[in-house]
Design a protein around this motif. Sequence first.
Motif, short mmCIF file in Angstrom:
data_model
loop_
_atom_site.label_atom_id
_atom_site.label_comp_id
_atom_site.label_asym_id
_atom_site.label_seq_id
_atom_site.Cartn_x
_atom_site.Cartn_y
_atom_site.Cartn_z
N SER A 13 0.86 -1.17 0.00
CA SER A 13 0.00 0.00 0.00
C SER A 13 0.90 1.22 0.00
CB SER A 13 -0.87 0.03 1.26
OG SER A 13 -2.04 -0.71 1.06
N ASP A 14 0.38 2.29 -0.48
CA ASP A 14 1.18 3.51 -0.53
C ASP A 14 1.18 4.18 0.84
OD1 ASP A 14 2.50 5.82 -1.09
OD2 ASP A 14 0.88 6.70 -2.29
N SER A 15 2.02 3.65 1.73
CA SER A 15 2.04 4.15 3.10
C SER A 15 2.51 5.60 3.16
CB SER A 15 2.98 3.29 3.96
OG SER A 15 2.35 2.09 4.32
N PHE A 16 3.54 5.88 2.41
CA PHE A 16 4.08 7.24 2.41
C PHE A 16 3.01 8.23 1.95
CE2 PHE A 16 6.01 10.65 -0.14
CZ PHE A 16 6.73 11.30 0.85
N GLY A 17 2.46 7.97 0.78
CA GLY A 17 1.46 8.88 0.23
C GLY A 17 0.22 8.98 1.12
N GLY A 18 -0.18 7.86 1.69
CA GLY A 18 -1.36 7.87 2.54
C GLY A 18 -1.16 8.73 3.78
N ALA A 19 -0.02 8.53 4.43
CA ALA A 19 0.25 9.30 5.64
C ALA A 19 0.39 10.78 5.30
CB ALA A 19 1.53 8.78 6.30
N ARG A 20 1.07 11.05 4.20
CA ARG A 20 1.24 12.44 3.79
C ARG A 20 -0.11 13.11 3.56
NH1 ARG A 20 5.02 13.77 -1.38
NH2 ARG A 20 5.63 15.90 -0.83
N ALA A 21 -1.01 12.39 2.88
CA ALA A 21 -2.34 12.95 2.61
C ALA A 21 -3.11 13.15 3.91
CB ALA A 21 -3.11 12.02 1.67
N GLY A 22 -2.98 12.20 4.82
CA GLY A 22 -3.71 12.31 6.09
C GLY A 22 -3.25 13.50 6.90
N VAL A 23 -1.95 13.67 6.96
CA VAL A 23 -1.41 14.80 7.73
C VAL A 23 -1.74 16.11 7.03
CG1 VAL A 23 0.70 15.86 8.61
CG2 VAL A 23 0.38 13.38 8.77
N ALA A 24 -1.67 16.11 5.71
CA ALA A 24 -2.02 17.32 4.96
C ALA A 24 -3.48 17.70 5.24
CB ALA A 24 -1.81 17.08 3.46
N HIS A 25 -4.31 16.68 5.39
CA HIS A 25 -5.72 16.92 5.71
C HIS A 25 -5.84 17.68 7.04
CE1 HIS A 25 -10.03 16.01 5.44
NE2 HIS A 25 -9.99 15.57 6.70
N LEU A 26 -5.06 17.27 8.01
CA LEU A 26 -5.09 17.95 9.31
C LEU A 26 -4.58 19.38 9.17
CD1 LEU A 26 -3.81 14.98 11.51
CD2 LEU A 26 -6.08 16.04 11.62
N VAL A 27 -3.51 19.51 8.41
CA VAL A 27 -2.96 20.86 8.19
C VAL A 27 -4.02 21.75 7.55
CG1 VAL A 27 -1.27 22.19 6.86
CG2 VAL A 27 -0.57 20.07 8.02
N ALA A 28 -4.70 21.17 6.57
CA ALA A 28 -5.72 21.95 5.86
C ALA A 28 -6.83 22.41 6.80
CB ALA A 28 -6.30 21.12 4.72
N HIS A 29 -7.00 21.70 7.87
CA HIS A 29 -8.03 22.11 8.83
C HIS A 29 -7.46 23.01 9.92
CE1 HIS A 29 -10.54 19.18 6.78
NE2 HIS A 29 -11.57 19.81 7.33
N GLY A 30 -6.27 23.50 9.67
CA GLY A 30 -5.76 24.54 10.55
C GLY A 30 -4.76 24.11 11.61
N HIS A 31 -4.42 22.83 11.64
CA HIS A 31 -3.50 22.37 12.69
C HIS A 31 -2.05 22.68 12.33
CE1 HIS A 31 -6.61 20.22 14.96
NE2 HIS A 31 -7.15 19.97 13.77
N ARG A 32 -1.28 23.04 13.35
CA ARG A 32 0.13 23.34 13.15
C ARG A 32 1.00 22.46 14.05
NH1 ARG A 32 1.32 27.69 10.53
NH2 ARG A 32 3.28 27.93 11.69
N ARG A 33 0.44 22.02 15.14
CA ARG A 33 1.18 21.10 16.02
C ARG A 33 0.48 19.74 15.94
NH1 ARG A 33 0.41 25.40 19.35
NH2 ARG A 33 -0.89 24.18 20.76
#
Lengths: 342, 342
Positions: B172-192
């Motif tokens: 599975s694309d673990s790298f891409g999946g995690a990156r997308a998941g974290v980007a999702h959090l960033v997109a919702h305003g998270h910085r920490r």
Amino acid sequence: MAETARRPDHRYGNRPTMKDVAARAGVGLKTVSRVVNGEPGVTPDTERRVREAIQALGFRRNDSARVLRKGRTASVGLVLEDLADPFYGPLSRAVEEVARAHGALLINGSSAEDPDREQELALALCARRVDGLIVIPAGDDHRYLEPEMRAGVATVFVDRPAGRIEADTVLSDSFGGARAGVAHLVAHGHRRIGFVGDRPRIHTAAERLRGYRAAMEDAGLPVDDAWVSLGSTEPARVRDAVAAMLAGPEPVTALFAGNNRVTVTAVRELAGRTRPVALVGFDDIELADLLGITVIAQDAAALGRTAAQRLFRRLDGLHEEPRRVELATRLVPRGSGEIPPA
Amino acid sequence: MAETARRPDHRYGNRPTMKDVAARAGVGLKTVSRVVNGEPGVTPDTERRVREAIQALGFRRNDSARVLRKGRTASVGLVLEDLADPFYGPLSRAVEEVARAHGALLINGSSAEDPDREQELALALCARRVDGLIVIPAGDDHRYLEPEMRAGVATVFVDRPAGRIEADTVLSDSFGGARAGVAHLVAHGHRRIGFVGDRPRIHTAAERLRGYRAAMEDAGLPVDDAWVSLGSTEPARVRDAVAAMLAGPEPVTALFAGNNRVTVTAVRELAGRTRPVALVGFDDIELADLLGITVIAQDAAALGRTAAQRLFRRLDGLHEEPRRVELATRLVPRGSGEIPPA
DNA sequence: TAGGCCCTGGACAACGTTGTCAGGGGCGTG
DNA sequence: CACGCCCCTGACAACGTTGTCCAGGGCCTA
């Protein structure tokens, strides 16, 4: 030409055999066998030569051939319903651990709840000459296993009893569990309780229904036919069944769900409603604690372990009447079962 | 006495053999073989006599012996981490279905994440002469399989890549999946954002960490060492890790959980808190929809199916360079990942 | 009617291993 | 020095099946 070398007709991609090792090490075939099996009576020096040849050729003993000679395959078969079901994973794993402790491998197969497929699988495993067989029945007639059992295949049935045949069996107390679960709802004041279960030809489903009826009778409560729904565990069917019980002028105030799949669907269906409905489900579910789902928990791993232990005792020569073991279930209150009637 | 009948040294609980059937039917051994295998060239009448004898004796062909002669066992091995893990059940089941379509049985074994046990299992399966092997690596050096692969055992690695060896691999694309998941959090305003993962020697765990770091860097965000926790997925450890990240003056406002077990524990830990914390987990979980857990879903069944298909294509004679396939993951927003920073 | 072909059936070897048994060599003892 | 014993070692058969090959009989054709 008379001398066209007689070439072997297949060869496993040309794997070296003990004969090849023997030739290379300059020893006899049997000496290689002795080294490979750690039998005594080989000089350290000879052993070293043999080991070197094994290394050099990448030899690995062919257990298929070994089995043929020895008569035991050191493997057991497990026929279950569906490995993808979270209930059977732990069961299978528990069987595997016991098998491993006895030096055996586990071959499992899923019947997909189809009696023909169950039979096909079980007999295929017998043809492989598994030493023992653990079966979670899909069908209700297991006479087809009689010749196998007579021929010495140890057999244990788990989760559901065998049909028309005497054999060791390990079950959960479905009747008692369901009865306790429904009694729990009664104790919290419910009088109209619905039961959503699996197809009644499945033994556990029938037993749970019986437990439901017993609990209602214990409490002197009537059971309306409209409160009982048996059939496939397809989400659509279960949703319809739940919806039907909650409609009408005298809806049920509580539900008893017959297994993990029904419970999951019922929870989803209830989540969309405003009026609270009490729920107790058979089988525990991951995260049920967070969702506050009250369940009758059965220990899948214990089922598998118990069955496997029984199997290996048989293989160790135990000779006694087939026995039936029932494992207790456990009521785990988490909120959904303690909701009072609306 | 010279005539003490030479008694066979074992006998499978005295199962009848083709020889016995032949004797009873009054035909030759090979004729029985022909009937059993549906080969042509047997008179209907002869066939009937043979079938009657088979019935009467309860004969079943010994596939062990057959295998020895034919060179193919029609079985494949699957070494995974833990069959009781809800991620591997569906994977194993998918492999089983493909195997079944090719007339093969599946032998499963759990490595319990122990490299030695993985090797022991894989080699035991090779000794059984499985035609092919699917491995979910626990260790990071698979050179021990080289002789086997050279000898013709088709091998496919799944979920994690093989170590120090070339082989077909399905990930599975673990790298891409995690990156997308974290980007999702960033997109919702998270910085920490905190990352709680499995031991980094596990390839998927390392990849997901890498994806996390990449997403943070993409967003120009720093990563505090205190926000990253790697280690066993023991609930106690995970709880401590989560608690630590949420303590102090500058706690994280969101968490990325590295796999299903971590997610479950994290959800439990967060459930006890008042301040809302966003969460995205890798792997889908049953009932996650009801709990509103946002996840990066990977399709375990597709992993297994793809790997098995590749395996059987190899067995059918496909001859090409080992290939590495990466299956995409899917972000499933359900609420927990869309919580804004507190 | 003879010759050839096809159809049926069986004898035999081989798959790779282990159990049995017997032979040969070394060494201790009388 | 001779005898006997024990330790190694290897030849051989057997496990239950399938592939090869050959034999015999019936039938068709020339």
